[in-house]
Design a protein around this motif. Structure first.
Motif, PDB file in Angstrom:
ATOM      1  N   ASN A 113       1.140  -1.524  -0.006  1.00  0.00           N
ATOM      2  CA  ASN A 113       0.110  -0.168   0.046  1.00  0.00           C
ATOM      3  C   ASN A 113       0.972   1.150   0.336  1.00  0.00           C
ATOM      4  N   THR A 114       0.276   2.105   0.174  1.00  0.00           N
ATOM      5  CA  THR A 114       0.310   3.591  -0.284  1.00  0.00           C
ATOM      6  C   THR A 114       0.571   4.528   1.212  1.00  0.00           C
ATOM      7  N   ALA A 115       1.204   5.098   1.845  1.00  0.00           N
ATOM      8  CA  ALA A 115       0.491   6.169   2.874  1.00  0.00           C
ATOM      9  C   ALA A 115      -0.462   7.060   2.350  1.00  0.00           C
ATOM     10  N   ILE A 116      -0.637   7.752   1.488  1.00  0.00           N
ATOM     11  CA  ILE A 116      -1.509   8.650   0.850  1.00  0.00           C
ATOM     12  C   ILE A 116      -2.983   7.378   0.516  1.00  0.00           C
ATOM     13  N   ASP A 117      -2.725   6.136  -0.154  1.00  0.00           N
ATOM     14  CA  ASP A 117      -3.881   6.042   0.127  1.00  0.00           C
ATOM     15  C   ASP A 117      -4.203   5.410   1.043  1.00  0.00           C
ATOM     16  N   MET A 118      -3.552   5.185   2.356  1.00  0.00           N
ATOM     17  CA  MET A 118      -4.275   4.342   3.582  1.00  0.00           C
ATOM     18  C   MET A 118      -4.663   5.481   4.111  1.00  0.00           C
ATOM     19  N   ALA A 119      -4.501   6.252   4.266  1.00  0.00           N
ATOM     20  CA  ALA A 119      -4.315   8.238   5.156  1.00  0.00           C
ATOM     21  C   ALA A 119      -6.247   8.231   4.694  1.00  0.00           C
TER      22      ALA A 119
END
Length: 193
Positions: A113-119
């Motif tokens: 996953n990615t930080a931006i997507d998870m947030a």
């Protein structure tokens, strides 16, 4: 609280999860009054009860080991500001690259996953560098880990992303390729209620 919410796509908590997260938030609030002097739990509790989707987001912050707590109150908007207050970058949000574009640019060994997507999925905002520095006024965070922070567009357009940590009693800001990911790097988020 179970590791999963009520259903995988639901942003609703069961009555048990609802009470459990409220209990954890209240306990943390009462144990860390230095983060929110002059604020009263009754007012925050009322806001949380009126915003069940935001309570779900706080539950997700808790599930991923962020230990969310109130660190401020915006008097103009009458919003309470929650932030991840775990000593190290939340365990359930590590080993992620910065954003979707970075993930898709990787040819092999892609993170999950990615930080931006998870947030975004959690309904929270990734901290800015300024917010990260503000959090550090409440304690020593990320002494062994690091956290991605919101990257300015001019840096991101060139392929980079920034992250912060605290070493030698100082907050440092670093850069990496946005596609990089490490077991000791996650991200911290904030939520206004």
């Amino acid at each position: 609280m179970s590791k999963e919410s009520k259903t995988s796509n639901s942003k609703e908590l069961s009555p048990e999860q609802h009470e459990e997260i409220l209990g954890k938030l209240k306990d943390r609030f009462e144990k860390n009054m230095d983060r929110h002097k002059d604020l009263e739990w009754a007012n925050i509790h009322a806001k949380l009860e009126a915003n069940t989707e935001k309570l779900w987001s706080l539950s997700e912050m808790e599930r991923t080991e962020g230990e969310p707590d109130v660190i401020g109150h915006d008097k103009e908007t009458d919003e309470y500001i929650y932030c991840d207050c775990s000593k190290e970058s939340p365990k359930g949000r590590r080993s992620v690259c910065y954003d979707r574009e970075a993930l898709e640019s990787r040819k092999q060994h892609k993170p999950e996953n990615t930080a931006i997507d998870m947030a975004a999925d959690m309904g929270i905002e990734i901290l800015t560098e300024e917010q990260y520095r503000g959090l550090q006024k409440f304690g020593n965070f990320d002494l062994k880990t690091s956290s991605w922070v919101k990257t300015p567009d001019n840096i991101r357009k060139l392929g980079g992303a920034i992250f912060c940590d605290r070493r030698y009693d100082t907050v440092f800001v670093y850069h990496n390729g946005a596609e990089s990911y490490y077991a000791a790097r996650g991200f911290r988020g904030s939520l206004r209620v």
